[in-house]
Design a protein around this motif. Structure first.
Motif, PDB file in Angstrom:
ATOM      1  N   SER A   1     -22.303   2.537  -3.153  1.00  0.00           N
ATOM      2  CA  SER A   1     -22.563   3.846  -2.550  1.00  0.00           C
ATOM      3  C   SER A   1     -22.613   3.752  -1.024  1.00  0.00           C
ATOM      4  CB  SER A   1     -23.869   4.409  -3.095  1.00  0.00           C
ATOM      5  OG  SER A   1     -24.195   5.622  -2.486  1.00  0.00           O
ATOM      6  N   GLY A   2     -23.254   2.711  -0.525  1.00  0.00           N
ATOM      7  CA  GLY A   2     -23.308   2.507   0.932  1.00  0.00           C
ATOM      8  C   GLY A   2     -21.938   2.276   1.518  1.00  0.00           C
ATOM      9  N   TRP A   3     -21.129   1.481   0.829  1.00  0.00           N
ATOM     10  CA  TRP A   3     -19.769   1.225   1.308  1.00  0.00           C
ATOM     11  C   TRP A   3     -18.913   2.481   1.242  1.00  0.00           C
ATOM     12  CZ3 TRP A   3     -18.794  -3.963  -1.692  1.00  0.00           C
ATOM     13  CH2 TRP A   3     -19.541  -4.984  -1.098  1.00  0.00           C
ATOM     14  N   LYS A   4     -19.165   3.292   0.240  1.00  0.00           N
ATOM     15  CA  LYS A   4     -18.421   4.552   0.108  1.00  0.00           C
ATOM     16  C   LYS A   4     -18.740   5.470   1.292  1.00  0.00           C
ATOM     17  CE  LYS A   4     -17.575   8.262  -3.198  1.00  0.00           C
ATOM     18  NZ  LYS A   4     -17.905   8.788  -4.529  1.00  0.00           N
ATOM     19  N   LYS A   5     -20.017   5.546   1.663  1.00  0.00           N
ATOM     20  CA  LYS A   5     -20.433   6.372   2.806  1.00  0.00           C
ATOM     21  C   LYS A   5     -19.812   5.868   4.108  1.00  0.00           C
ATOM     22  CE  LYS A   5     -24.781   7.857   0.813  1.00  0.00           C
ATOM     23  NZ  LYS A   5     -26.242   7.696   0.821  1.00  0.00           N
ATOM     24  N   GLN A   6     -19.626   4.547   4.222  1.00  0.00           N
ATOM     25  CA  GLN A   6     -19.028   3.951   5.422  1.00  0.00           C
ATOM     26  C   GLN A   6     -17.508   4.101   5.445  1.00  0.00           C
ATOM     27  OE1 GLN A   6     -20.197  -0.142   5.158  1.00  0.00           O
ATOM     28  NE2 GLN A   6     -22.279   0.235   5.866  1.00  0.00           N
ATOM     29  N   GLY A   7     -16.916   4.483   4.310  1.00  0.00           N
ATOM     30  CA  GLY A   7     -15.467   4.611   4.231  1.00  0.00           C
ATOM     31  C   GLY A   7     -14.763   3.308   3.902  1.00  0.00           C
TER      32      GLY A   7
ATOM     33  N   VAL B   1     -10.091   0.129  -2.576  1.00  0.00           N
ATOM     34  CA  VAL B   1     -10.410  -0.404  -1.256  1.00  0.00           C
ATOM     35  C   VAL B   1      -9.736   0.463  -0.196  1.00  0.00           C
ATOM     36  CG1 VAL B   1     -10.251  -2.398   0.276  1.00  0.00           C
ATOM     37  CG2 VAL B   1     -10.604  -2.739  -2.187  1.00  0.00           C
ATOM     38  N   LYS B   2     -10.538   1.001   0.707  1.00  0.00           N
ATOM     39  CA  LYS B   2     -10.021   1.837   1.794  1.00  0.00           C
ATOM     40  C   LYS B   2      -9.907   1.066   3.111  1.00  0.00           C
ATOM     41  CE  LYS B   2      -9.664   5.861  -0.215  1.00  0.00           C
ATOM     42  NZ  LYS B   2      -8.391   6.543  -0.330  1.00  0.00           N
TER      43      LYS B   2
END
Length: 90
Positions: free
Chosen positions: A61-67, A78-79
């Motif tokens: 979730s944290g990585w998703k918020k960071q993009g 993976v973005k």
């Protein structure tokens, strides 16, 4: 034997975000459009990383918020591979 030794080293000495980033990079494959995708649930990723599903979901979730990545039902995309590699330490 070498693989098992590496796994044990990761579980004992690496923090969860680093272990999880390594597993995502290790198991992700490129789709037809060149995107790095991984078809695993949070529970399956937790098993691979040696952590609870809740802890893995929190990190993702944290990585998703960071993009850094995008998650959905049964997949991780993976973005930002550069950032994920830095987290993984590789």
């Amino acid at each position: 034997m070498r693989y098992m030794n590496l796994q044990l080293h990761e579980y004992v000495f690496m923090p969860l975000p680093q272990r999880l980033a390594r597993k995502v990079l290790q198991f992700a494959s490129r789709d037809g459009e060149g995107r790095a995708r991984l078809k695993l649930s949070h529970s399956e990723l937790a098993e691979l990383a040696g952590a609870s599903r809740e802890a893995v979901s929190k990190v993702l979730s944290g990585w998703k918020k960071q993009g850094t990545l995008q998650t959905g039902r049964g997949f991780v995309e993976v973005k930002n591979e550069v950032t994920l590699r830095k987290i993984a330490g590789i």
